[in-house]
Each structure stands twice: as C-alpha cells, then as structure tokens.
Design an enzyme around this catalytic site. Structure first.
Site, short mmCIF file in Angstrom:
data_model
loop_
_atom_site.label_atom_id
_atom_site.label_comp_id
_atom_site.label_asym_id
_atom_site.label_seq_id
_atom_site.Cartn_x
_atom_site.Cartn_y
_atom_site.Cartn_z
N TYR A 37 0.80 -1.12 -0.01
CA TYR A 37 0.04 0.06 -0.01
C TYR A 37 0.86 1.26 -0.08
CZ TYR A 37 -4.38 -2.57 0.01
OH TYR A 37 -5.35 -3.25 -0.25
N ASP B 228 -7.16 5.95 -4.92
CA ASP B 228 -6.26 7.19 -5.35
C ASP B 228 -6.99 8.65 -5.18
OD1 ASP B 228 -6.73 6.60 -8.89
OD2 ASP B 228 -7.38 8.19 -7.86
N HIS C 254 -14.35 2.29 -1.78
CA HIS C 254 -13.30 1.56 -1.23
C HIS C 254 -12.12 2.17 -0.41
CE1 HIS C 254 -14.92 -1.32 -4.55
NE2 HIS C 254 -15.79 -1.25 -3.59
N CYS D 238 0.52 1.75 16.52
CA CYS D 238 -0.65 3.06 16.93
C CYS D 238 -0.07 3.70 18.00
CB CYS D 238 -1.96 2.22 17.32
SG CYS D 238 -3.22 3.31 17.74
N THR E 281 -14.50 0.74 -15.07
CA THR E 281 -14.61 -0.51 -14.37
C THR E 281 -14.77 -1.69 -14.77
OG1 THR E 281 -15.65 -1.23 -12.18
CG2 THR E 281 -16.82 0.13 -13.67
C1 LIG Z 1 -13.93 -10.35 -6.68
C2 LIG Z 1 -15.52 -10.23 -6.38
C3 LIG Z 1 -16.20 -11.24 -6.96
N1 LIG Z 1 -15.51 -10.07 -5.02
C4 LIG Z 1 -16.30 -9.41 -4.47
O1 LIG Z 1 -16.95 -8.63 -5.07
C5 LIG Z 1 -16.37 -9.42 -2.87
C6 LIG Z 1 -17.12 -10.33 -2.34
C7 LIG Z 1 -18.58 -10.37 -2.77
C8 LIG Z 1 -19.44 -9.53 -1.94
N2 LIG Z 1 -20.75 -9.64 -2.77
C9 LIG Z 1 -20.47 -10.62 -3.57
C10 LIG Z 1 -21.39 -11.00 -4.63
C11 LIG Z 1 -21.14 -11.85 -5.64
C12 LIG Z 1 -19.75 -12.39 -5.49
C13 LIG Z 1 -18.84 -11.64 -4.66
C14 LIG Z 1 -19.09 -10.90 -3.55
N3 LIG Z 1 -16.87 -7.97 -2.12
C15 LIG Z 1 -16.44 -7.80 -1.28
O2 LIG Z 1 -15.54 -8.41 -0.52
C16 LIG Z 1 -16.70 -6.29 -0.43
C17 LIG Z 1 -15.53 -5.20 -0.53
C18 LIG Z 1 -14.94 -5.25 -2.04
C19 LIG Z 1 -14.07 -3.94 -2.03
C20 LIG Z 1 -12.54 -4.33 -1.97
N4 LIG Z 1 -11.80 -3.48 -2.22
C21 LIG Z 1 -11.21 -2.99 -3.27
N5 LIG Z 1 -10.19 -1.70 -3.29
C22 LIG Z 1 -9.53 -1.29 -2.05
C23 LIG Z 1 -8.39 -1.92 -1.73
C24 LIG Z 1 -7.39 -1.80 -2.81
O3 LIG Z 1 -7.68 -1.14 -3.67
O4 LIG Z 1 -6.46 -2.53 -2.36
S1 LIG Z 1 -11.70 -3.48 -4.68
C25 LIG Z 1 -10.49 -2.93 -6.06
O5 LIG Z 1 -10.79 -3.74 -7.01
C26 LIG Z 1 -11.77 -3.34 -7.86
C27 LIG Z 1 -11.15 -3.33 -9.26
O6 LIG Z 1 -12.00 -3.35 -10.24
P1 LIG Z 1 -12.07 -2.13 -11.20
O7 LIG Z 1 -11.77 -0.51 -10.49
O8 LIG Z 1 -13.14 -2.20 -12.23
O9 LIG Z 1 -10.51 -2.48 -12.10
P2 LIG Z 1 -10.13 -3.61 -12.77
O10 LIG Z 1 -8.67 -3.60 -12.89
O11 LIG Z 1 -11.00 -4.78 -12.58
O12 LIG Z 1 -10.84 -3.15 -14.25
C28 LIG Z 1 -10.42 -1.98 -15.03
C29 LIG Z 1 -11.15 -1.76 -16.15
O13 LIG Z 1 -10.77 -0.54 -16.72
C30 LIG Z 1 -10.70 -0.70 -18.08
N6 LIG Z 1 -9.86 0.20 -18.69
C31 LIG Z 1 -8.41 -0.08 -18.97
N7 LIG Z 1 -7.95 1.26 -19.31
C32 LIG Z 1 -8.83 2.04 -19.52
C33 LIG Z 1 -9.03 3.30 -19.86
N8 LIG Z 1 -7.88 4.06 -20.43
N9 LIG Z 1 -10.10 4.13 -20.04
C34 LIG Z 1 -11.24 3.43 -19.60
N10 LIG Z 1 -11.33 2.16 -19.08
C35 LIG Z 1 -10.09 1.58 -18.89
C36 LIG Z 1 -10.49 -2.29 -18.25
O14 LIG Z 1 -11.09 -2.64 -19.62
C37 LIG Z 1 -11.16 -2.75 -17.08
O15 LIG Z 1 -12.51 -3.06 -17.55
C38 LIG Z 1 -12.08 -1.96 -7.52
O16 LIG Z 1 -13.33 -1.80 -6.88
C39 LIG Z 1 -10.95 -1.58 -6.46
O17 LIG Z 1 -11.36 -0.72 -5.61
N11 LIG Z 1 -17.06 -6.48 0.87
C40 LIG Z 1 -18.14 -7.24 0.95
O18 LIG Z 1 -18.77 -7.61 0.30
O19 LIG Z 1 -18.56 -7.34 2.22
C41 LIG Z 1 -19.55 -8.28 2.45
C42 LIG Z 1 -19.82 -8.09 3.91
C43 LIG Z 1 -21.04 -8.20 4.08
C44 LIG Z 1 -21.26 -8.32 5.32
C45 LIG Z 1 -20.44 -8.38 6.34
C46 LIG Z 1 -19.20 -8.23 6.11
C47 LIG Z 1 -18.82 -8.13 4.86
ZN LIG Z 2 -4.90 1.72 18.18
#
Ligand SMILES: CC(C)NC(=O)[C@H](Cc1c[nH]c2ccccc12)NC(=O)[C@H](CCCC/N=C(/NCCC(=O)O)S[C@H]1O[C@H](COP(=O)(O)OP(=O)(O)OC[C@H]2O[C@@H](n3cnc4c(N)ncnc43)[C@H](O)[C@@H]2O)[C@@H](O)[C@H]1O)NC(=O)OCc1ccccc1
Ligand SMILES: [Zn+2]
Length: 261
Positions: free
Chosen positions: A74, A115, A130, A167, A209
């Site tokens: 990070y 970011d 996030h 901390c 996204t």
């Molecule tokens: C993998 C996925 C299936 N898993 C999840 O979704 C999970 C689990 C889940 C929950 N519900 C579900 C339902 C179904 C299935 C799974 C789940 N979700 C969670 O765990 C969430 C939390 C999710 C958040 C995780 N943290 C991030 N980030 C912070 C950290 C860090 O950054 O290190 S997620 C992180 O990944 C994600 C990446 O996705 P994108 O931003 O879309 O990026 P990606 O690289 O995938 O794609 C880039 C895109 O850009 C395009 N692109 C490229 N260049 C360009 C360009 N030039 N212009 C335009 N577009 C462009 C590409 O074509 C592409 O499409 C972002 O959200 C980013 O923030 N929490 C939770 O559900 O808690 C529950 C809960 C409920 C009750 C009690 C307790 C808990």
């Molecule tokens: Zn503390």
C-alpha cells in the site's frame, strides 16, 4: 444496448443525452487512472507481490499473515499515485461538474479508486466506496493516524518490506491503510450517498470499471430500475455492459473530451 467505437463520431442522440443531462452520477474504476500511468487493480502486483493476486493481498487475512508485505504494498502504491498526474479523463469530469453546478445542476463522482486523482483534477468526490490510500487507521482500535508521504519512488518496487508503524492510541495496535478489504463492509455513508444520488439522477456514466466487484457494481442497477440512461466508457466489454444503453469502446482520456466538447 448500442456499442459505439471511439473512432466513430459520437452519435447525436448520445451527445444530446450528455448535453441535456442536469443530474449526473459518474461511477469510476481503475481504468480512469490507467492513462495517468496507474496500473489497474488487476495489474498492480510487481516485485515483492508478483506471486499474489490483488484480491489475495487486499484482505484482512493477508495483513494478519504478513503485515509488512501488505503494508509496503500500500505505501508503494501510494508513492506511485503521488508520482503521477490526473489525466484528461479526470479533468473532463471536473470541468463537467463545474459546468453543471453553474447550471443549477450537479455531477456526483462516486469512485472505487483509492487514489486522489479525481480531487487533484479539481473534482469533488461524493464517495470513495473502497476507501483511500492516503488515509490510515489503527487495525485494533480504529483510531485514524496522519502519516508522511511514503519515501518510495513509485516506479521501482521496494526490495524489502517495512513493518507498519505502531498505533499511538492503543498498546499493541499497528496502522493499516484506510481502504476496504475484500470481505469488509463498505463505508455506509459513501454507499448510501451514492445510492441516493443515483435515485435522483437523470444520467449515469460508468467509466473504467470491469463491473465485477460487489456491491459497487450493483449501483448502476438502481438507475436501470428507474429507467434512466446508462452509458459505459471502457475499451472492453464489462460485467455491466448488458445493462447499458450505450457502451462507448475507448479510453476515457480520449472519449470524455470528445463527449463533452
Ligand atoms: C472479486 C469479487 C467477485 N469479489 C467481491 O465482489 C467481494 C465479495 C462479494 C461480495 N458480494 C458478492 C456478490 C457476488 C460475488 C462476490 C461478492 N466483495 C467484497 O468483498 C466487498 C468489498 C469489496 C472492496 C474490495 N476493495 C477494493 N479496493 C480497495 C483495496 C485496494 O484497492 O487495495 S476492490 C478494488 O478492485 C476493484 C477493481 O475493479 P476496477 O476498478 O473495475 O478495475 P479492474 O482492474 O478490474 O478493471 C479495470 C477496467 O478499466 C478498463 N480500462 C483500462 N484502461 C482504461 C482506460 N484508459 N479508460 C477506460 N477504461 C479502461 C478495463 O477494460 C477494465 O474494465 C475496484 O473496486 C478496486 O477498488 N465487501 C463485502 O462484500 O463485504 C461483505 C460483507 C457483508 C456483510 C458483512 C461483512 C462483509
Ligand atoms: Zn490503536
């Protein structure tokens, strides 16, 4: 859903949709920062971290198992962000936001990105769903903590991991980035504000996204339920393409200036 490529002139009806919108929600992902040189979430493992997937590193378990490895990941990502600049896509959204507020309308930026490039481009961000790389808190007592900018150069991955600082508010706690890890709840204020904005919007634009990570990827469905137009800007198809009215295939740094010119 109509798919349009960036090489085509943007059809009049899409231009009119964007021109006439007054209450706009933009949901952004890693793709909008790609043209600034920020690797998308699927590409951000190098050096120390290349044997892990981002989903593996961005979890409470990974931090418990190896706090130094995750902490350094990070801090390195933050130094990478500090070393780059917002791009034309970020700047366009900031200009559009300013334009709409001058017209007694509004544009709400809701981002999955940790970011600060939207803000550095001059936009107000309604919610970081996030969290943010530049914010830190104690992993035990949750007390927020201010930290100086990381000392890495952002491009070369650091050779050895560094331990997270302790901390100052509790005896054994260590600091963690104030981001949402997989399996952790999103900050309710940001998510609820995003949902409320979509319920009041007359246009939703989904930029850069893959539309995979939940519950963020479900937000545009609130717009679908209300029958408001949904536009996707992404060079590739995504998990949300099928619910879009228009999918403009192109890079946001090129498409947004054309859409808003
Ligand atoms: C993998 C996925 C299936 N898993 C999840 O979704 C999970 C689990 C889940 C929950 N519900 C579900 C339902 C179904 C299935 C799974 C789940 N979700 C969670 O765990 C969430 C939390 C999710 C958040 C995780 N943290 C991030 N980030 C912070 C950290 C860090 O950054 O290190 S997620 C992180 O990944 C994600 C990446 O996705 P994108 O931003 O879309 O990026 P990606 O690289 O995938 O794609 C880039 C895109 O850009 C395009 N692109 C490229 N260049 C360009 C360009 N030039 N212009 C335009 N577009 C462009 C590409 O074509 C592409 O499409 C972002 O959200 C980013 O923030 N929490 C939770 O559900 O808690 C529950 C809960 C409920 C009750 C009690 C307790 C808990
Ligand atoms: Zn503390």
């Amino acid at each position: 859903m109509r798919e349009l490529s960036v090489t085509e002139s943007v059809p009049e009806d899409v231009v009119a949709l964007v021109r006439d919108a007054r209450r706009v929600v933009v949901l952004s992902g890693a793709g909008i920062s790609a043209e600034s040189g920020v690797p998308t979430f699927r590409e951000v493992q190098r050096g120390l971290w290349e044997r892990f997937s981002a989903e593996e590193l961005a979890t409470p378990d990974a931090f418990d198992n190896d706090p130094a490895l995750v902490w350094t990941w990070y801090r390195w990502r933050q130094s990478l962000i500090d070393a780059v600049e917002p791009n034309a896509g970020h700047r366009c959204l900031a200009a559009w936001q300013e334009h709409l507020s001058a017209q007694h309308g509004w544009l709400a930026v809701v981002t999955q990105n940790v970011d600060d490039l939207h803000e550095r481009a001059g936009a107000e961000v309604l919610g970081h769903l996030h969290g943010s790389l530049a914010a830190h808190r104690c992993a035990d007592c949750g007390e927020p903590a201010e930290l100086p900018a990381p000392r890495y150069d952002g491009f070369t991955a650091p050779p050895t991991p560094e331990d997270p600082p302790g901390c100052e508010s509790c005896p054994d706690g260590v600091l963690r980035p104030d981001v949402v890890w997989f399996g952790e709840m999103l900050p309710a204020p940001a998510f609820d504000a995003a949902a409320a904005a979509i319920r009041a919007a007359d246009l939703v634009v989904v930029v850069g996204t893959s539309g995979i990570v939940q519950p963020a990827a479900s937000l545009p469905l609130l717009g679908l339920e209300r029958g408001i137009p949904l536009i996707e800007i992404n060079p590739e198809e995504t998990g949300l393409t099928e619910v879009m009215d228009f999918a403009i295939r192109g890079r946001s740094g090129e498409v947004l200036p054309r859409l808003l010119s």
